[in-house]
Design a protein around this motif. Structure first.
Motif, PDB file in Angstrom:
ATOM      1  N   ALA A  18       0.836  -1.203   0.000  1.00  0.00           N
ATOM      2  CA  ALA A  18       0.000   0.000   0.000  1.00  0.00           C
ATOM      3  C   ALA A  18       0.870   1.251   0.000  1.00  0.00           C
ATOM      4  N   ALA A  19       1.972   1.231   0.747  1.00  0.00           N
ATOM      5  CA  ALA A  19       2.876   2.387   0.804  1.00  0.00           C
ATOM      6  C   ALA A  19       3.535   2.633  -0.548  1.00  0.00           C
ATOM      7  N   LEU A  20       3.997   1.569  -1.193  1.00  0.00           N
ATOM      8  CA  LEU A  20       4.655   1.711  -2.498  1.00  0.00           C
ATOM      9  C   LEU A  20       3.686   2.254  -3.550  1.00  0.00           C
ATOM     10  N   GLY A  21       2.507   1.655  -3.635  1.00  0.00           N
ATOM     11  CA  GLY A  21       1.538   2.073  -4.644  1.00  0.00           C
ATOM     12  C   GLY A  21       1.011   3.477  -4.408  1.00  0.00           C
ATOM     13  N   SER A  22       0.704   3.800  -3.169  1.00  0.00           N
ATOM     14  CA  SER A  22       0.148   5.127  -2.880  1.00  0.00           C
ATOM     15  C   SER A  22       1.200   6.221  -3.079  1.00  0.00           C
ATOM     16  N   ALA A  23       2.478   5.909  -2.797  1.00  0.00           N
ATOM     17  CA  ALA A  23       3.538   6.894  -3.007  1.00  0.00           C
ATOM     18  C   ALA A  23       3.764   7.145  -4.501  1.00  0.00           C
ATOM     19  N   PHE A  24       3.609   6.116  -5.321  1.00  0.00           N
ATOM     20  CA  PHE A  24       3.704   6.308  -6.775  1.00  0.00           C
ATOM     21  C   PHE A  24       2.634   7.283  -7.246  1.00  0.00           C
ATOM     22  N   VAL A  25       1.422   7.108  -6.754  1.00  0.00           N
ATOM     23  CA  VAL A  25       0.325   8.007  -7.121  1.00  0.00           C
ATOM     24  C   VAL A  25       0.613   9.425  -6.637  1.00  0.00           C
ATOM     25  N   ARG A  26       1.189   9.554  -5.449  1.00  0.00           N
ATOM     26  CA  ARG A  26       1.558  10.880  -4.930  1.00  0.00           C
ATOM     27  C   ARG A  26       2.525  11.585  -5.868  1.00  0.00           C
ATOM     28  N   GLY A  27       3.563  10.854  -6.302  1.00  0.00           N
ATOM     29  CA  GLY A  27       4.533  11.450  -7.199  1.00  0.00           C
ATOM     30  C   GLY A  27       3.937  11.808  -8.550  1.00  0.00           C
ATOM     31  N   LEU A  28       2.995  11.005  -9.005  1.00  0.00           N
ATOM     32  CA  LEU A  28       2.371  11.236 -10.313  1.00  0.00           C
ATOM     33  C   LEU A  28       1.396  12.406 -10.289  1.00  0.00           C
ATOM     34  N   THR A  29       0.530  12.464  -9.276  1.00  0.00           N
ATOM     35  CA  THR A  29      -0.564  13.432  -9.281  1.00  0.00           C
ATOM     36  C   THR A  29      -0.364  14.599  -8.322  1.00  0.00           C
ATOM     37  N   GLY A  30       0.508  14.448  -7.315  1.00  0.00           N
ATOM     38  CA  GLY A  30       0.661  15.485  -6.301  1.00  0.00           C
ATOM     39  C   GLY A  30      -0.207  15.263  -5.084  1.00  0.00           C
ATOM     40  N   PHE A  31      -0.911  14.171  -5.029  1.00  0.00           N
ATOM     41  CA  PHE A  31      -1.769  13.842  -3.886  1.00  0.00           C
ATOM     42  C   PHE A  31      -2.074  12.353  -3.970  1.00  0.00           C
ATOM     43  N   GLY A  32      -2.937  11.900  -3.085  1.00  0.00           N
ATOM     44  CA  GLY A  32      -3.454  10.537  -3.209  1.00  0.00           C
ATOM     45  C   GLY A  32      -2.864   9.536  -2.252  1.00  0.00           C
ATOM     46  N   MET A  33      -1.738   9.865  -1.596  1.00  0.00           N
ATOM     47  CA  MET A  33      -1.122   8.863  -0.737  1.00  0.00           C
ATOM     48  C   MET A  33      -2.042   8.506   0.427  1.00  0.00           C
ATOM     49  N   ALA A  34      -2.551   9.516   1.123  1.00  0.00           N
ATOM     50  CA  ALA A  34      -3.422   9.229   2.263  1.00  0.00           C
ATOM     51  C   ALA A  34      -4.763   8.650   1.819  1.00  0.00           C
ATOM     52  N   ILE A  35      -5.319   9.189   0.716  1.00  0.00           N
ATOM     53  CA  ILE A  35      -6.622   8.725   0.246  1.00  0.00           C
ATOM     54  C   ILE A  35      -6.582   7.246  -0.099  1.00  0.00           C
ATOM     55  N   LEU A  36      -5.450   6.794  -0.657  1.00  0.00           N
ATOM     56  CA  LEU A  36      -5.308   5.378  -0.988  1.00  0.00           C
ATOM     57  C   LEU A  36      -4.825   4.554   0.198  1.00  0.00           C
ATOM     58  N   LEU A  37      -3.907   5.127   0.971  1.00  0.00           N
ATOM     59  CA  LEU A  37      -3.235   4.352   2.010  1.00  0.00           C
ATOM     60  C   LEU A  37      -4.112   4.091   3.221  1.00  0.00           C
ATOM     61  N   VAL A  38      -4.816   5.107   3.699  1.00  0.00           N
ATOM     62  CA  VAL A  38      -5.580   4.954   4.941  1.00  0.00           C
ATOM     63  C   VAL A  38      -6.681   3.902   4.847  1.00  0.00           C
ATOM     64  N   PRO A  39      -7.530   3.911   3.792  1.00  0.00           N
ATOM     65  CA  PRO A  39      -8.573   2.867   3.734  1.00  0.00           C
ATOM     66  C   PRO A  39      -8.015   1.450   3.701  1.00  0.00           C
ATOM     67  N   ILE A  40      -6.862   1.268   3.009  1.00  0.00           N
ATOM     68  CA  ILE A  40      -6.266  -0.072   2.946  1.00  0.00           C
ATOM     69  C   ILE A  40      -5.660  -0.457   4.291  1.00  0.00           C
ATOM     70  N   LEU A  41      -4.910   0.458   4.887  1.00  0.00           N
ATOM     71  CA  LEU A  41      -4.317   0.166   6.188  1.00  0.00           C
ATOM     72  C   LEU A  41      -5.376  -0.073   7.254  1.00  0.00           C
TER      73      LEU A  41
END
Length: 248
Positions: A18-41
């Motif tokens: 979850a950390a790897l995938g959400s961080a990729f989205v953060r780098g790509l879009t400028g956001f998204g790490m928490a939105i993706l990471l928190v529900p999965i965690l």
């Protein structure tokens, strides 16, 4: 390692991917790490632990690029940051008094709200009004505390306006870094911060660095319109996944 004894191997593996995938989205879009990471965690650990763990990771990665964020951010970011600092403790307190099942459902609907907001037409000067900026700051702070997600009000505010991609990204990431720091400070004040969260965040941080670097490289090779489409797709996917897992 004794501090991690409470986490099962499957929980740690889920957190890593979850950390790897959400961080990729953060780098790509400028956001998204928490939105993706928190529900999965939140499916692997308690929602409160998931929120604070995401806050640790957001602060770590934000500090690694703080000079670039300070140079590129819009002035409105500082107004939002000040309001986030005031309202985050309220959201975190509400989370600490909510049952995990209810918290997971609310977090899922928070992700859905961001997707709906990004579908609205692009806005201009009206969206930059001081009252709008203030409302974004208050909502972002409450959601930082309750869901570890300052993004749902912030992303439409910047992505939906006619400003450059780099300004939007720097402004959002600066806000998210400061919001996460507020979340950790609030957690310490109300006594819910756990050393295990910090240790697990340190173990996951290399994956976050790698994912963010790969996403940032990819971002430099896509057009602005494609970038905005990516934003919508990420928000939509996160919303659907969070809802399905919350009610599944």
């Amino acid at each position: 390692m004794e501090l991690l004894a409470g986490y099962a191997p499957l929980q740690l593996a889920a957190a890593l991917f979850a950390a790897l995938g959400s961080a990729f989205v953060r780098g790509l879009t400028g956001f998204g790490m928490a939105i993706l990471l928190v529900p999965i965690l939140a499916l692997a650990v308690a929602p409160l632990d998931a929120v604070l763990l995401a806050n640790f990771l957001s602060v770590f990665i934000g500090l690694s690029e703080i000079r670039r964020l300070l140079r590129g951010a819009e002035r409105s970011a500082w107004i939002i940051i000040a309001l986030v600092a005031v309202t985050t403790p309220v959201g975190l307190y509400l989370l600490s008094t909510t049952t995990p099942a209810i918290a997971r459902v609310i977090i899922a609907f928070v992700a859905l709200s961001a997707f709906v907001a990004i579908l609205l037409p692009r806005r201009g000067a009206l969206e930059h009004h001081v009252a709008t900026t203030g409302g974004v700051g208050v909502l972002s702070g409450l959601l930082t505390g309750y869901a570890g997600m300052p993004g749902p009000p912030v992303v439409p505010y910047y992505v939906g306006r006619d400003i450059s991609r780099e300004t939007a990204k720097a402004s959002m990431l600066l806000i998210f870094t400061c919001a996460s720091a507020c979340g950790l400070a609030s957690g310490a004040v109300i006594g819910v911060l756990d050393p295990r969260q910090a240790l697990l965040a340190l173990l996951l941080f290399p994956a976050v660095l790698l994912g963010n670097w790969l996403g940032d490289k990819a971002s430099g090779h896509i057009a602005d319109r494609s970038w905005r489409i990516c934003v919508g797709v990420v928000l939509g996917g996160a919303a659907v996944a969070a809802l399905w897992k919350a009610f599944g």
